[in-house]
Design an enzyme around this catalytic site. Sequence first.
Site, short mmCIF file in Angstrom:
data_model
loop_
_atom_site.label_atom_id
_atom_site.label_comp_id
_atom_site.label_asym_id
_atom_site.label_seq_id
_atom_site.Cartn_x
_atom_site.Cartn_y
_atom_site.Cartn_z
N LYS A 193 0.81 -1.22 0.00
CA LYS A 193 0.00 0.00 0.00
C LYS A 193 0.84 1.27 0.00
O LYS A 193 0.64 2.17 -0.81
CB LYS A 193 -0.94 0.00 1.21
CG LYS A 193 -2.00 -1.09 1.16
CD LYS A 193 -2.88 -1.05 2.40
CE LYS A 193 -3.94 -2.14 2.37
NZ LYS A 193 -4.78 -2.14 3.59
N THR B 205 6.24 -7.07 0.43
CA THR B 205 7.04 -7.92 1.31
C THR B 205 6.16 -8.97 1.98
O THR B 205 4.97 -8.78 2.16
CB THR B 205 7.73 -7.08 2.40
OG1 THR B 205 6.74 -6.38 3.17
CG2 THR B 205 8.70 -6.09 1.78
N GLU C 3 11.11 -9.33 7.20
CA GLU C 3 10.25 -9.03 6.06
C GLU C 3 11.01 -9.23 4.75
O GLU C 3 11.68 -8.32 4.27
CB GLU C 3 9.74 -7.59 6.15
CG GLU C 3 8.93 -7.30 7.41
CD GLU C 3 8.44 -5.86 7.46
OE1 GLU C 3 7.69 -5.45 6.55
OE2 GLU C 3 8.82 -5.15 8.40
N HIS D 123 10.29 -11.36 -7.40
CA HIS D 123 9.58 -12.10 -8.43
C HIS D 123 8.12 -11.66 -8.40
O HIS D 123 7.58 -11.35 -7.34
CB HIS D 123 9.67 -13.61 -8.16
CG HIS D 123 8.87 -14.46 -9.09
ND1 HIS D 123 9.27 -14.73 -10.38
CD2 HIS D 123 7.68 -15.10 -8.92
CE1 HIS D 123 8.38 -15.51 -10.96
NE2 HIS D 123 7.39 -15.73 -10.10
N ARG E 80 23.55 -4.21 4.51
CA ARG E 80 23.83 -2.98 5.26
C ARG E 80 23.09 -3.02 6.60
O ARG E 80 22.17 -3.83 6.79
CB ARG E 80 23.40 -1.75 4.47
CG ARG E 80 21.89 -1.67 4.21
CD ARG E 80 21.48 -0.34 3.63
NE ARG E 80 20.05 -0.29 3.32
CZ ARG E 80 19.11 0.05 4.19
NH1 ARG E 80 19.43 0.38 5.44
NH2 ARG E 80 17.84 0.10 3.81
#
Length: 223
Positions: free
Chosen positions: A86, A92, A145, A150, A170
């Site tokens: 959203k 995720t 998450e 794909h 990172r």
Amino acid sequence: MQGAVAAGMKIVVVPSIVETTEDYTITTGADTNAAGVCQVLPSLLAFQPQVFGLPPFKDLVEGVIPLEPVIKLKGTVVKGFGRGSKELGIPTANVDADTLRQSMAEAVTGIYCGWASVGDSTEVHKMVMSIGWNPFYSNKEKTAEPWILHDFEKSFYGKEIRLVVCGYVRPEANFSSLDALIARIHQDADVSKAALANPQLQQYAGDSFLQPAQASSTANDAE
């Protein structure tokens, strides 16, 4: 610490704290609270020797730190905060809390990359994943998450998700705006794709852990 400062040493602090929402994003110089401390890091994985005039690490893969051993995580996809698609335009998946408590309670927070598969499918896809508190949204619970790189035709809530995490991209970071966060997530995806295309990390796509139980048992019977 006082002796180190007196000797002219530079001090990097890595707090040994687990299961906390305290903000340990990277700080430097005057932003630190203790005299002589020049950097506070969330983990040693975030240490960059070149910042201090030292030779950079030579074992990076396209800028990503390869993990040894890799992290293997299997759980159920559950509904999260609803921000990915959203607000961010980035679908995720969220791994169930029980799996996180059992497998990732002491995992270093940050952005990782690796391989993923879902449900009964034997297809394996590249993924980039956030583990931590998500400082931009000030989460109260640690989350994992993964963004599977794909396009899926439909959602896979309730399906089993299998992850082989093989690279550290990172540390977690906060951002001044939603647009800055989105831009950095896409940058993380590009870095992850490049690293996972390298044979050193690409090899993990063939890990049997990524295969559904039925496919794995069939392969074992064939052997």
